[in-house]
Structure formats: structure tokens, C-alpha cells
Enzyme design. Structure first.
Site, PDB file in Angstrom:
ATOM      1  N   ASP A 144       2.230  -6.983   2.267  1.00 37.47           N
ATOM      2  CA  ASP A 144       1.062  -6.221   2.723  1.00 37.47           C
ATOM      3  C   ASP A 144       1.526  -4.981   3.514  1.00 37.47           C
ATOM      4  OD1 ASP A 144      -1.540  -5.352   3.010  1.00 37.47           O
ATOM      5  OD2 ASP A 144      -2.186  -7.001   4.306  1.00 37.47           O
TER       6      ASP A 144
ATOM      7  N   HIS B 172       0.868  -1.184   0.000  1.00 33.13           N
ATOM      8  CA  HIS B 172       0.000   0.000   0.000  1.00 33.13           C
ATOM      9  C   HIS B 172       0.896   1.223   0.000  1.00 33.13           C
ATOM     10  CE1 HIS B 172      -3.673  -2.341   0.786  1.00 33.13           C
ATOM     11  NE2 HIS B 172      -2.855  -3.149   1.443  1.00 33.13           N
TER      12      HIS B 172
ATOM     13  N   ASN C  78      -4.801  -6.916   9.457  1.00 27.07           N
ATOM     14  CA  ASN C  78      -5.943  -7.637   8.906  1.00 27.07           C
ATOM     15  C   ASN C  78      -5.499  -8.429   7.685  1.00 27.07           C
ATOM     16  OD1 ASN C  78      -8.561  -8.472   8.668  1.00 27.07           O
ATOM     17  ND2 ASN C  78      -9.207  -6.708   7.448  1.00 27.07           N
TER      18      ASN C  78
ATOM     19  N   ASP D  19      -8.930  -5.053  -2.463  1.00 30.72           N
ATOM     20  CA  ASP D  19      -8.239  -5.314  -1.190  1.00 30.72           C
ATOM     21  C   ASP D  19      -8.670  -4.360  -0.079  1.00 30.72           C
ATOM     22  OD1 ASP D  19      -6.437  -6.603   0.555  1.00 30.72           O
ATOM     23  OD2 ASP D  19      -5.029  -4.973   0.299  1.00 30.72           O
TER      24      ASP D  19
ATOM     25  N   ARG E 159      -0.297   4.368  -0.509  1.00 29.51           N
ATOM     26  CA  ARG E 159      -1.073   5.457   0.120  1.00 29.51           C
ATOM     27  C   ARG E 159      -1.243   6.721  -0.715  1.00 29.51           C
ATOM     28  NH1 ARG E 159      -3.232   1.796   3.043  1.00 29.51           N
ATOM     29  NH2 ARG E 159      -2.350   1.367   5.098  1.00 29.51           N
TER      30      ARG E 159
ATOM     31  N   HIS F  79       0.895   3.576   8.341  1.00 32.37           N
ATOM     32  CA  HIS F  79      -0.052   4.461   9.033  1.00 32.37           C
ATOM     33  C   HIS F  79       0.758   5.445   9.861  1.00 32.37           C
ATOM     34  CE1 HIS F  79      -3.688   2.308   7.975  1.00 32.37           C
ATOM     35  NE2 HIS F  79      -3.133   1.171   8.330  1.00 32.37           N
TER      36      HIS F  79
HETATM   37 ZN   LIG Z   1      -6.172  -7.279   2.405  1.00 34.12          ZN
HETATM   38 ZN   LIG Z   2      -3.506  -5.096   1.778  1.00 28.56          ZN
END
Ligand SMILES: [Zn+2]
Ligand SMILES: [Zn+2]
Length: 431
Positions: free
Chosen positions: A309, A67, A282, A157, A69, A313
Site C-alpha cells: 500500500d 500507488h 488508512n 481503492d 500517483r 505524499h
Molecule cells: Zn485502500
Molecule cells: Zn491503497
């Protein structure tokens, strides 16, 4: 960060060939970005020499799941900061998930992301487009246009595509373009907890998310992939039941692949005892039996790839009560070392097999040529020191965010640098 080098000799190292499953002690000559020599006593007058004695040289890693962002949360990460963190972790290519704000659900958004990646000029960005418009699970997104713009796969996702009719048509569309669907599996109604549902969540008073929620969603998607004949890729497999389903599906001839993340095979829900929100992710960290099943799945090839993943944050976002904190942890800079320790040093697999989980296997999922270090091929490689011990320091992370649960942990094996297409070098010998 990058330095362009016209002639470079990597001397005395061991080249890992994950496709052939072996290691070779050879020198590597790179000229104008291409491998031009690969031999034991190779020398090259006038070339820049990097002493690689005791080090390993492998193809650049491919992350199927991160990610970045951007757009929408540039205070947590940008394409530039995320792809710089990727290089620090050895990933020369990353698949960027589309759950940005706005989401990547159109041709224009895919073009935007590709452009941001090109102007950063670091790890190559392969966008993943949304399955459905605004990730709302109702109408299909512009899949054809996004393929034309460079999307390599499709995923909502963060959300499971709950409506089976919508998922079926998404799979059918993607089949027409020969693109895989990346599924984030969480069955509706079983997706509201914040920790793995079990004795630990009960003891800590945290709302549980059962493994059945992941496995039931994976089962439906596997059956739909079988029905439509589309390639399905399961994101972040975290529990034993899902590993068994993938094993069953592969045995049955379904075109399914799967990834696992280092945090799921190195940590368990016991880590939540201090309510540290950096451990909130998650799917959640699960129990010891699940952790071992994921390792076994990686070892026997049921799980094809290791993906990060990587989910940055800000400190502010994470400094709230456990229940309210966003899920996710950064992972690009620790994935290699965590995997090396858990899979190779533990004796579960040999080095070339482990490297294949980071290179050949993920490349195949998104249809890239098999990454190899071969004469005539573009040089896209990393230099690894497998003996280096280092301590993960939150303040030294290259990522813009600091939300790692591994801070303070001593890791073994480190990516020291590498070469990108065009003969651009980072790390070892370059700075
Ligand atoms: Zn996911
Ligand atoms: Zn993800």
C-alpha cells in the site's frame, strides 16, 4: 540504473524456491536473460561472476497494492520513480491502484499506464482498473476494455463500493473475465475518523475509526463473492475481526484472498502519541491484539500476501495538522526488511514461506505464472543479504516522497539488487 549482462554467474548463494518451500545451495547461470544452469559446482568461462556467498537468491517480489500517483500527482511520485523504488525494495512487478487524477477507469487510461511502465523499463506495472466510473460507486467502469488493455484486477481503492447492487454487478462482470475484485473495506458511516477507535484515540483526542467498519464491509463483500462465485481480494487487512472472517470464508469455500501491509503488523496506534502525520494511514494502525492477529493470519495462510500500500505524499501535504493530513505512507523500500524481522527472525515462519507471501501468493491472485528460479525460465530474481543491518534514512529513499514512519529505525535484511527479464541487472554487481 540497469546494466544488461549477457552471461552472468551468481556464485555460492542459496536459492529460495517458495513454490517448493525449500532452499538450495546452487550456482545460477543466466544467459541472455534466461536461467541456463542451476548446479552446485557450475562454472562458466567468460561469464561475469557475482559473489553470492552468504546471500540468498529469490524470485522477484510482486506487490499487489501500490500507488504510483501518475497521472495527477507527479510531485509525489511517477511511474518511473515508483518503479525504481520498487526495484530498490525487491519488487519486480507492482499492481498500480487506479485512484489517480484522472482515475484509471477506461481502456485508454490502462493503456497509458502500461505505456508509462514500458518506457520507464524498470519494475513491470500491472494496472488495476476502477470498479466504477470515476470511482464514484454508481455506474460500472469499462471493465471489458480495461481487461483487453492489460488490467489485472478491479478496485475503487480509497473508497468502498457502498452500493451492494453496484458491487454485485461489478463482481458478476469481473467473473466473466476471470479477474478478481480488490476491496478497500470501510463501511459507510463508520469511516470518518482519523485513528483506530479505542483507548488511544480517546486519550489523544482523535476521531475514531472502529475495526467494525472494516470487518462489516469485508463481511458483506465476502458474502457477495460467495453469492456470485467471483474471486474477491481484501486489501490491507488490519484487524482481528477481518482475519477471522477471512478464515471463516475460506473454510466455507469462498474464493477469497487477503493481503496485509508491514505497517499493520509492525506498528500499533501507540505510535500516534506524537501526532506525527507519517503514521497516519488508512486503515489506521490498530491495537496490539489486532497486530498479533494479522501476524497469526499471515503465519497460518489465512492472509495470503504481503502488499505495501505504498502511498507517497509530498512533505507539504503531510506537514499539516493530523486531522487534515492525507493518509498513507511509502512502503516499497522497507517491506522486505520489516517482514523479514517480524515473520522470520521472530520464528513465525521459515524463509521460503515468507518469500512465498511476496512472490507465489500475490502472483496467483492476479493470475501470473508461479515465480520460480528454474532452468529454461526467464531470470527475474533478487539477491538478498539477510545479515545486513541498515538504518532507514528518509533522505536516501529512492521514492520521490519521504513519508515513511520508519526513518531512523534499524532494519535487518536487505535487497541488494536483482535481474529483470532481458538480463538487465540492478544493484549488486551492476553499479
Ligand atoms: Zn485502500
Ligand atoms: Zn491503497
Amino acid at each position: 540504473m540497469l546494466m544488461k549482462i549477457r552471461r552472468l554467474l551468481l556464485k555460492g548463494g542459496t536459492v529460495v524456491d517458495p513454490a517448493a518451500g525449500r532452499n538450495r545451495r546452487v550456482n545460477v547461470l543466466v544467459e541472455n536473460g534466461r536461467v541456463t544452469g542451476l548446479a552446485r559446482n557450475l562454472s562458466a568461462r567468460g561469464a561475469e561472476v557475482v559473489d553470492c556467498r552468504g546471500r540468498y537468491i529469490a524470485p522477484g517480489f510482486v506487490d499487489l497494492h501500490c500507488h504510483l500517483r501518475e497521472p495527477g500527482a507527479e510531485d509525489a511520485e511517477t511511474v518511473a520513480s515508483g518503479t525504481r523504488a520498487a526495484l530498490a525494495g525487491g519488487f519486480t512487478r507492482v499492481c498500480a491502484m487506479p485512484n489517480t487524477d484522472p482515475p484509471v477507469d477506461s481502456e485508454a487510461m490502462v493503456r497509458f499506464l502500461v505505456g508509462r511502465g514500458e518506457s520507464a523499463g524498470l519494475a513491470r506495472v500491472h494496472p488495476v482498473g476502477c470498479c466504477t466510473r470515476a470511482r464514484q460507486g454508481r455506474e460500472l467502469a469499462e471493465i471489458g476494455g480495461m481487461v483487453a488493455a492489460g488490467a489485472v484486477a478491479f478496485s475503487d481503492d480509497g473508497n468502498w463500493v457502498a452500493d451492494a447492487r453496484v458491487m454485485r454487478s461489478c463482481l458478476e462482470y469481473c467473473k466473466a473475465f476471470d479477474k478478481p475484485v480488490f476491496a478497500h473495506c470501510e463501511m459507510t458511516g463508520l469511516d470518518t475518523g482519523v485513528a483506530h477507535e479505542g483507548p488511544v484515540s480517546t486519550r489523544l483526542g482523535l476521531a475514531g475509526k472502529p475495526d467494525a467498519g472494516e470487518a462489516a464491509a469485508a463481511a458483506r463483500d465476502i458474502l457477495l463473492a460467495h453469492l456470485t462465485g467471483t474471486r474477491l481480494h481484501l486489501c490491507h487487512v488490519s484487524c482481528a475481526a477481518t482475519v477471522e472472517l477471512v478464515r471463516w470464508a475460506k473454510g466455507r469455500g469462498t474464493a477469497v484472498t487477503a493481503e496485509a501491509c508491514p505497517h499493520h503488523f509492525t506498528l500499533t496506534d501507540e505510535a500516534l502519541a506524537g501526532y506525527d502525520t507519517n503514521f497516519k494511514v488508512n486503515p489506521p494502525l490498530r491495537g496490539e491484539a489486532d497486530r498479533r492477529a494479522v501476524l497469526a493470519g499471515l503465519a497460518d495462510g489465512t492472509i495470503d500476501a504481503i502488499a505495501t500500500d505504498h502511498a507517497p505524499h509530498t512533505r507539504g501535504a503531510k506537514e499539516v495538522e493530523f486531522d487534515n493530513a492525507p493518509a498513507g505512507m511509502v512502503g516499497l523500500e522497507t517491506a522486505f526488511s520489516l517482514g523479514y524481522e517480524a515473520l522470520v527472525l521472530s520464528g513465525l515462519m521459515r524463509l521460503p514461506q515468507f518469500i512465498a507471501r511476496l512472490t507465489a501468493a500475490p502472483a496467483e491472485v492476479i493470475g501470473l505464472p508461479v515465480p520460480r528460479i528454474a532452468v529454461g525460465a526467464e531470470a527475474e530474481l533478487v539477491v538478498l543479504d539477510l545479515r545486513e543491518k541498515w538504518t532507514c534514512d528518509r533522505d536516501k529513499l529512492v521514492s520521490r516522497s519521504r513519508n515513511t514512519p520508519f526513518a531512523g529505525r534499524t532494519l535487518v535484511g536487505r535487497v541488494q539488487g536483482g535481474i529483470l527479464p532481458g538480463g538487465r541487472m540492478w544493484g549488486v554487481g551492476a553499479d
